[in-house]
Write a protein that holds these residues in place. Structure first.
Motif, PDB file in Angstrom:
ATOM      1  N   LEU A  13       0.828  -1.210   0.000  1.00 48.21           N
ATOM      2  CA  LEU A  13       0.000   0.000   0.000  1.00 48.21           C
ATOM      3  C   LEU A  13       0.862   1.260   0.000  1.00 48.21           C
ATOM      4  O   LEU A  13       0.556   2.228  -0.696  1.00 48.21           O
ATOM      5  N   ASP A  35     -10.304   9.166 -11.139  1.00 48.07           N
ATOM      6  CA  ASP A  35     -10.318   7.791 -10.652  1.00 48.07           C
ATOM      7  C   ASP A  35      -9.082   7.497  -9.815  1.00 48.07           C
ATOM      8  O   ASP A  35      -9.149   6.805  -8.802  1.00 48.07           O
ATOM      9  N   ARG A  37      -7.319   9.707  -8.089  1.00 44.34           N
ATOM     10  CA  ARG A  37      -7.446  10.406  -6.797  1.00 44.34           C
ATOM     11  C   ARG A  37      -8.343   9.615  -5.849  1.00 44.34           C
ATOM     12  O   ARG A  37      -8.041   9.490  -4.660  1.00 44.34           O
ATOM     13  N   TRP A  38      -9.431   9.074  -6.373  1.00 51.77           N
ATOM     14  CA  TRP A  38     -10.335   8.278  -5.538  1.00 51.77           C
ATOM     15  C   TRP A  38      -9.598   7.051  -5.016  1.00 51.77           C
ATOM     16  O   TRP A  38      -9.665   6.727  -3.835  1.00 51.77           O
ATOM     17  N   ARG A  39      -8.888   6.359  -5.903  1.00 55.20           N
ATOM     18  CA  ARG A  39      -8.136   5.163  -5.503  1.00 55.20           C
ATOM     19  C   ARG A  39      -7.067   5.524  -4.466  1.00 55.20           C
ATOM     20  O   ARG A  39      -6.858   4.790  -3.497  1.00 55.20           O
ATOM     21  N   GLU A  41      -7.142   7.940  -2.249  1.00 50.00           N
ATOM     22  CA  GLU A  41      -7.778   8.167  -0.948  1.00 50.00           C
ATOM     23  C   GLU A  41      -8.182   6.850  -0.284  1.00 50.00           C
ATOM     24  O   GLU A  41      -8.015   6.669   0.915  1.00 50.00           O
ATOM     25  N   VAL A  42      -8.705   5.926  -1.071  1.00 51.84           N
ATOM     26  CA  VAL A  42      -9.095   4.618  -0.530  1.00 51.84           C
ATOM     27  C   VAL A  42      -7.865   3.895   0.006  1.00 51.84           C
ATOM     28  O   VAL A  42      -7.887   3.315   1.100  1.00 51.84           O
ATOM     29  N   GLU A  43      -6.775   3.930  -0.747  1.00 46.96           N
ATOM     30  CA  GLU A  43      -5.564   3.241  -0.307  1.00 46.96           C
ATOM     31  C   GLU A  43      -4.963   3.912   0.924  1.00 46.96           C
ATOM     32  O   GLU A  43      -4.445   3.237   1.805  1.00 46.96           O
ATOM     33  N   LYS A  44      -5.058   5.226   1.013  1.00 45.71           N
ATOM     34  CA  LYS A  44      -4.587   5.925   2.215  1.00 45.71           C
ATOM     35  C   LYS A  44      -5.403   5.500   3.433  1.00 45.71           C
ATOM     36  O   LYS A  44      -4.860   5.305   4.528  1.00 45.71           O
ATOM     37  N   MET A  45      -6.726   5.369   3.255  1.00 45.79           N
ATOM     38  CA  MET A  45      -7.579   4.929   4.367  1.00 45.79           C
ATOM     39  C   MET A  45      -7.232   3.503   4.781  1.00 45.79           C
ATOM     40  O   MET A  45      -7.167   3.193   5.975  1.00 45.79           O
ATOM     41  N   ALA A  46      -7.013   2.628   3.810  1.00 50.95           N
ATOM     42  CA  ALA A  46      -6.646   1.242   4.115  1.00 50.95           C
ATOM     43  C   ALA A  46      -5.311   1.204   4.846  1.00 50.95           C
ATOM     44  O   ALA A  46      -5.143   0.454   5.819  1.00 50.95           O
ATOM     45  N   ALA A  55      -7.989   7.977  11.450  1.00 44.21           N
ATOM     46  CA  ALA A  55      -8.368   8.671  10.213  1.00 44.21           C
ATOM     47  C   ALA A  55      -8.388  10.172  10.473  1.00 44.21           C
ATOM     48  O   ALA A  55      -8.774  10.618  11.545  1.00 44.21           O
TER      49      ALA A  55
END
Length: 108
Positions: A13, A35, A37-39, A41-46, A55
């Motif tokens: 990650l 797309d 940028r969205w990915r 952010e999701v990977e940062k959250m994971a 968070a």
């Protein structure tokens, strides 16, 4: 998940977040930048979840219960919001009540 598996997920990650961040520095931005940028952010959250980092919330935001607690309701009812209630026009200061409820909300 074993410790080794978790470490590998974290490593992958981190690499992906670095790669995606670099990709978004391209000028002009590619058509798929939204797309990406969205990915990102999701990977940062994971990554935050796996590394037990809390968070981040934007300034002025706070995590509160979905349903108000008894303490929050009591705070709203005893706030200055009720000072402005007039029976003939039904006026109520929602902002003051909400601020009192947020102040009474327990931190997670």
């Amino acid at each position: 998940m074993t410790t080794e598996e978790k470490s590998e997920w974290i490593r992958q990650l981190k690499n992906s977040v670095d790669d995606l961040s670099s990709y978004l520095t391209i000028t002009p931005l590619p058509k798929d930048a939204i797309d990406i940028r969205w990915r990102l952010e999701v990977e940062k959250m994971a990554l935050a979840f796996l590394t037990d980092e809390p968070a981040a919330f934007p300034d002025g935001w706070r995590l509160v219960p979905v349903e108000p607690t008894v303490e929050m309701i009591n705070a709203a009812q005893s706030s200055t919001a009720w000072d402005k209630v007039e029976f003939w026009d039904g006026f109520y200061d929602d902002k003051a009540a909400y601020q009192a409820m947020l102040a009474a909300a327990a931190a997670p």
